[in-house]
Design a protein around this motif. Structure first.
Motif, PDB file in Angstrom:
ATOM      1  N   ILE A 147       0.831  -1.200   0.000  1.00 21.30           N
ATOM      2  CA  ILE A 147       0.000   0.000   0.000  1.00 21.30           C
ATOM      3  C   ILE A 147       0.870   1.256   0.000  1.00 21.30           C
ATOM      4  N   PRO A 157      -5.191   3.686  -2.946  1.00 21.08           N
ATOM      5  CA  PRO A 157      -5.702   2.327  -2.744  1.00 21.08           C
ATOM      6  C   PRO A 157      -7.206   2.310  -2.453  1.00 21.08           C
ATOM      7  N   VAL A 200      -5.335   3.653   4.191  1.00 16.47           N
ATOM      8  CA  VAL A 200      -6.450   3.454   3.256  1.00 16.47           C
ATOM      9  C   VAL A 200      -7.677   4.208   3.750  1.00 16.47           C
TER      10      VAL A 200
END
Length: 277
Positions: A147, A157, A200
């Motif tokens: 990520i 992401p 995220v």
């Protein structure tokens, strides 16, 4: 309430055969300005004509994968077991996949070269939690590394928590057919929020629950090969419950950490309505 839509556009033949999608977002961040996608060029597969296209403001260029399809590895999932039973029609082995687990950096470089701005990817539940209550810290760190590498390449992401794949320990207890089993999925959601939440902001809780329920429990084409209308309805109901609970877990966990969350979505076959909060 605002909505965004994921629309399949075409298959882009890279090594991983990832799906080309366009994702509409309410606002673009500065590093995702429309100038990045105003004029995108690429050669076709045979090196012939160069195509040029423009995306309207508010659209992001993205690609999507599923962990079971690309990562490789025998992680003791329901699809590894399905292959071992000889039930995958074309003989494709999930333990091979596209070997993304070993070649992920090259795949990310390809996405960066293509001008991709957002990447929908999945985490493999069976890899992260190989047994109930047992967390694979090595896998956690590996996903975090991926990520971070995405974000370093300017790619945002979009994390899918469940994409058709269950650990066999969850499958053997009846998976989503039993309400008492749902705590295991919600444990996965909580782990996702706690360990990836700082990296995220956008999540898909369950990919196409209608497809999973009907193919696995009505038509019997996918594991566990059931043909029961009652079980199909139970799975759909329980997955809806899981989405609602996951939505709150993701928001609550991030609120404690003072992190903003942009989207939590439950995509059905064809398109997805993503509630933004």
């Amino acid at each position: 309430i605002k909505y965004s839509v994921l629309v399949p556009l075409c298959v882009f033949h890279t090594r991983t055969s990832i799906l080309f999608i366009i994702a509409h977002r309410g606002k673009l961040s500065p590093k995702m300005s429309v100038d990045m996608v105003k004029s995108t060029r690429y050669n076709n597969e045979k090196g012939g004509e160069i195509m040029e296209f423009r995306l309207k403001e508010g659209l992001l260029l993205g690609v999507a994968t599923a962990a079971t399809q690309i990562e490789g590895g025998d992680v003791n999932s329901n699809w590894n077991d399905w292959y071992a039973q000889g039930k995958i029609l074309d003989g494709t082995n999930p333990a091979t996949g596209n070997d993304h687990w070993e070649k992920w950096e090259g795949d990310m470089d390809l996405m960066a070269q293509m001008g991709i701005q957002i990447y929908r990817f999945g985490i493999e539940w069976a890899r992260l939690i190989p047994q109930p209550g047992v967390v694979n810290e090595e896998a956690i760190e590996r996903y975090r590394t991926e990520i971070k590498a995405l974000k370093a390449r300017g790619i945002e992401p979009l994390l899918t928590i469940h994409h058709f794949s269950n650990p066999m320990w969850f499958e053997r207890m009846g998976a989503f057919t039993k309400r008492e089993n749902l705590r295991h999925y919600l444990d996965l959601v909580a782990l996702t929020a706690e360990r990836f939440g700082d990296l995220v902001s956008d999540y898909i809780t369950i990919n196409e629950p209608n497809v999973y329920a009907t193919n696995s429990y009505f038509f019997g084409m996918w594991p566990p090969a059931k043909t029961s209308l009652i079980d199909t309805i139970k799975v759909m109901e329980n997955m809806a419950y899981c989405h609602i609970m996951a939505y709150h877990i993701l928001h609550d966990t991030r609120a404690i950490s003072s992190l903003q969350i942009l989207t939590v979505s439950l995509p059905f076959m064809g398109a997805s309505s993503c509630i933004k909060g």
